[in-house]
Design a protein around this motif. Structure first.
Motif, PDB file in Angstrom:
ATOM      1  N   GLY A  64       0.819  -1.293   0.211  1.00  0.00           N
ATOM      2  CA  GLY A  64       0.124  -0.122   0.053  1.00  0.00           C
ATOM      3  C   GLY A  64       0.970   1.223  -0.063  1.00  0.00           C
ATOM      4  O   GLY A  64       0.170   2.341   0.142  1.00  0.00           O
ATOM      5  N   THR A  65       2.325   0.958  -0.100  1.00  0.00           N
ATOM      6  CA  THR A  65       3.034   2.248  -0.046  1.00  0.00           C
ATOM      7  C   THR A  65       3.363   2.641  -1.425  1.00  0.00           C
ATOM      8  O   THR A  65       3.181   1.937  -2.386  1.00  0.00           O
ATOM      9  CB  THR A  65       4.376   2.306   0.659  1.00  0.00           C
ATOM     10  OG1 THR A  65       5.034   1.227   0.012  1.00  0.00           O
ATOM     11  CG2 THR A  65       4.134   1.556   1.961  1.00  0.00           C
ATOM     12  N   THR A  66       4.059   3.857  -1.853  1.00  0.00           N
ATOM     13  CA  THR A  66       4.778   4.177  -2.979  1.00  0.00           C
ATOM     14  C   THR A  66       6.088   4.023  -3.320  1.00  0.00           C
ATOM     15  O   THR A  66       6.966   4.077  -4.142  1.00  0.00           O
ATOM     16  CB  THR A  66       4.508   5.615  -3.186  1.00  0.00           C
ATOM     17  OG1 THR A  66       5.094   6.347  -2.086  1.00  0.00           O
ATOM     18  CG2 THR A  66       2.850   6.053  -3.089  1.00  0.00           C
ATOM     19  N   LEU A  67       6.613   2.819  -2.356  1.00  0.00           N
ATOM     20  CA  LEU A  67       8.132   2.596  -2.531  1.00  0.00           C
ATOM     21  C   LEU A  67       8.208   1.388  -3.416  1.00  0.00           C
ATOM     22  O   LEU A  67       7.321   0.533  -3.401  1.00  0.00           O
ATOM     23  CB  LEU A  67       8.431   2.252  -0.940  1.00  0.00           C
ATOM     24  CG  LEU A  67       8.387   3.210  -0.010  1.00  0.00           C
ATOM     25  CD1 LEU A  67       9.004   2.517   1.345  1.00  0.00           C
ATOM     26  CD2 LEU A  67       9.335   4.142  -0.455  1.00  0.00           C
ATOM     27  N   HIS A  68       9.252   1.474  -4.360  1.00  0.00           N
ATOM     28  CA  HIS A  68       9.456   0.341  -5.297  1.00  0.00           C
ATOM     29  C   HIS A  68      11.003  -0.022  -4.786  1.00  0.00           C
ATOM     30  O   HIS A  68      11.820   0.811  -4.837  1.00  0.00           O
ATOM     31  CB  HIS A  68       9.515   1.057  -6.906  1.00  0.00           C
ATOM     32  CG  HIS A  68       8.330   1.457  -7.328  1.00  0.00           C
ATOM     33  ND1 HIS A  68       7.511   0.347  -8.053  1.00  0.00           N
ATOM     34  CD2 HIS A  68       7.129   2.213  -6.876  1.00  0.00           C
ATOM     35  CE1 HIS A  68       6.264   0.834  -8.056  1.00  0.00           C
ATOM     36  NE2 HIS A  68       6.025   1.936  -7.471  1.00  0.00           N
ATOM     37  N   VAL A  69      11.122  -1.138  -4.584  1.00  0.00           N
ATOM     38  CA  VAL A  69      12.485  -1.741  -4.306  1.00  0.00           C
ATOM     39  C   VAL A  69      13.293  -1.804  -5.652  1.00  0.00           C
ATOM     40  O   VAL A  69      13.134  -2.501  -6.443  1.00  0.00           O
ATOM     41  CB  VAL A  69      12.178  -3.370  -3.785  1.00  0.00           C
ATOM     42  CG1 VAL A  69      13.748  -3.962  -3.607  1.00  0.00           C
ATOM     43  CG2 VAL A  69      11.572  -3.379  -2.482  1.00  0.00           C
ATOM     44  N   ALA A  70      14.322  -0.936  -5.364  1.00  0.00           N
ATOM     45  CA  ALA A  70      15.630  -0.858  -6.223  1.00  0.00           C
ATOM     46  C   ALA A  70      16.654  -1.992  -6.099  1.00  0.00           C
ATOM     47  O   ALA A  70      17.355  -2.471  -6.957  1.00  0.00           O
ATOM     48  CB  ALA A  70      16.043   0.555  -6.413  1.00  0.00           C
ATOM     49  N   ARG A  71      16.922  -2.305  -4.817  1.00  0.00           N
ATOM     50  CA  ARG A  71      18.099  -3.241  -4.584  1.00  0.00           C
ATOM     51  C   ARG A  71      17.867  -3.790  -3.182  1.00  0.00           C
ATOM     52  O   ARG A  71      17.159  -3.369  -2.381  1.00  0.00           O
ATOM     53  CB  ARG A  71      19.377  -2.388  -4.658  1.00  0.00           C
ATOM     54  CG  ARG A  71      20.719  -3.220  -4.184  1.00  0.00           C
ATOM     55  CD  ARG A  71      22.093  -2.466  -4.425  1.00  0.00           C
ATOM     56  NE  ARG A  71      21.926  -1.261  -3.560  1.00  0.00           N
ATOM     57  CZ  ARG A  71      22.307  -1.269  -2.245  1.00  0.00           C
ATOM     58  NH1 ARG A  71      23.054  -2.499  -1.864  1.00  0.00           N
ATOM     59  NH2 ARG A  71      22.514  -0.422  -1.452  1.00  0.00           N
ATOM     60  N   LYS A  72      17.908  -5.221  -3.029  1.00  0.00           N
ATOM     61  CA  LYS A  72      17.680  -5.925  -1.982  1.00  0.00           C
ATOM     62  C   LYS A  72      19.009  -6.912  -1.757  1.00  0.00           C
ATOM     63  O   LYS A  72      19.564  -7.564  -2.634  1.00  0.00           O
ATOM     64  CB  LYS A  72      16.603  -6.602  -1.646  1.00  0.00           C
ATOM     65  CG  LYS A  72      16.391  -7.430  -0.586  1.00  0.00           C
ATOM     66  CD  LYS A  72      15.183  -8.246  -0.510  1.00  0.00           C
ATOM     67  CE  LYS A  72      15.077  -8.972   0.834  1.00  0.00           C
ATOM     68  NZ  LYS A  72      13.861  -9.866   0.707  1.00  0.00           N
ATOM     69  N   GLN A  73      19.799  -6.930  -0.474  1.00  0.00           N
ATOM     70  CA  GLN A  73      20.947  -7.772  -0.446  1.00  0.00           C
ATOM     71  C   GLN A  73      20.851  -8.212   1.059  1.00  0.00           C
ATOM     72  O   GLN A  73      20.265  -7.484   2.012  1.00  0.00           O
ATOM     73  CB  GLN A  73      22.230  -7.166  -0.637  1.00  0.00           C
ATOM     74  CG  GLN A  73      22.797  -6.115   0.495  1.00  0.00           C
ATOM     75  CD  GLN A  73      24.178  -5.739  -0.258  1.00  0.00           C
ATOM     76  OE1 GLN A  73      24.158  -4.814  -0.887  1.00  0.00           O
ATOM     77  NE2 GLN A  73      24.930  -6.278   0.393  1.00  0.00           N
ATOM     78  N   GLN A  74      21.062  -9.548   1.380  1.00  0.00           N
ATOM     79  CA  GLN A  74      21.301  -9.832   2.838  1.00  0.00           C
ATOM     80  C   GLN A  74      22.600  -9.598   3.350  1.00  0.00           C
ATOM     81  O   GLN A  74      23.705  -9.859   2.769  1.00  0.00           O
ATOM     82  CB  GLN A  74      21.163 -11.452   2.739  1.00  0.00           C
ATOM     83  CG  GLN A  74      19.675 -12.136   2.317  1.00  0.00           C
ATOM     84  CD  GLN A  74      18.485 -11.341   2.944  1.00  0.00           C
ATOM     85  OE1 GLN A  74      17.661 -10.795   2.325  1.00  0.00           O
ATOM     86  NE2 GLN A  74      18.394 -11.452   4.165  1.00  0.00           N
ATOM     87  N   VAL A  75      22.733  -9.264   4.734  1.00  0.00           N
ATOM     88  CA  VAL A  75      24.027  -8.728   5.065  1.00  0.00           C
ATOM     89  C   VAL A  75      23.980  -9.329   6.880  1.00  0.00           C
ATOM     90  O   VAL A  75      23.030  -9.913   7.181  1.00  0.00           O
ATOM     91  CB  VAL A  75      23.829  -7.077   5.171  1.00  0.00           C
ATOM     92  CG1 VAL A  75      24.130  -6.628   3.939  1.00  0.00           C
ATOM     93  CG2 VAL A  75      22.775  -6.573   6.053  1.00  0.00           C
TER      94      VAL A  75
END
Length: 242
Positions: A179-190
């Motif tokens: 429901g937000t306007t956020l679009h995932v550009a990058r994701k990594q496990q740390v």
């Protein structure tokens, strides 16, 4: 969890936080800031600045505002900032779910280990979206519910216990972004065992358009170039950009 309890818990951690959690979470903080590619005069908000462990990692050519609800944690952050003469840093005590900043104040918002440590994550995420400009970046470093069903079941069971320690373990990234306007550009496990995720999002509010293609630069609020790192080669272009 309620605000007063969260403030009490983290103020009680203030004196030992760096020794207990500093090294464990260092890799995640370093990864988050190293990949920001912060530009001159870029306006960065760090939500839940804590004892200020990340503050020395930012370049001095940007402007940093750090907020935290805990007076004890903030006092440690101020000591660190003064000792290191971080004149580009401003620290304020503030509720992340009801910030005092005008809309679109910041180019980048960073929230490390915050979303699962607040009473109402939706309020906090919505506030981050509000104070971040269209096309700006919102970076979350957090533990989110595991995709493995067995691990997720364990996380759900222990979440009521961890809430007493100041955080929850049963919140998924998809729930946070729904429901937000956020679009995932990058994701990594740390971090150790890769149980934490570094998630960089583009704030696609107010008509900002997210396109598929190669990564592209965007202009921050001061006219300087910033960069979003595309997921699967995605690039981001505002319909209002020149």
């Amino acid at each position: 969890m309620d605000l007063k309890k969260v403030e009490r818990v983290y103020t009680s951690y203030a004196g030992v936080y760096d020794q207990i959690f500093g090294k464990v979470f260092h890799e995640g903080r370093e990864s988050a800031i190293r990949n920001l590619n912060v530009q001159p005069n870029e306006r960065v908000l760090e939500v839940g600045v804590g004892t200020g462990l990340a503050l020395p990692m930012y370049p001095r050519h940007c402007r940093i505002v750090g907020i935290d609800l805990s007076e004890g944690m903030l006092a440690k952050a101020k000591e660190r900032s003064e000792a290191l003469r971080l004149t580009h840093v401003e620290l304020q005590r503030m509720d992340a779910g009801a910030m005092n900043f005008p809309d679109d104040t910041f180019d980048t918002v960073v929230a490390a280990y915050v979303v699962t440590a607040v009473p109402d994550y939706r309020k906090v995420v919505n506030e981050m979206i509000r104070v971040c400009r269209p096309g700006g970046r919102i970076v979350m470093l957090n533990h989110f519910r595991n995709g493995n069903k067995l691990i997720a079941a364990v996380e759900k069971v222990i979440s009521p216990l961890t809430k007493h320690l100041g955080w929850r373990t049963d919140l998924s990234l998809s729930t946070v972004l729904e429901g937000t306007t956020l679009h995932v550009a990058r994701k990594q496990q740390v971090n150790p065992l890769r149980f934490w995720a570094l998630v960089e999002c583009v704030n696609a509010k107010n008509g900002y358009v997210v396109l598929n293609g190669a990564a592209a630069s965007y202009a921050n609020g001061n006219g300087a170039a910033g960069y979003a790192h595309g997921n699967a080669g995605g690039h981001y272009a505002s319909e209002h950009s020149v």
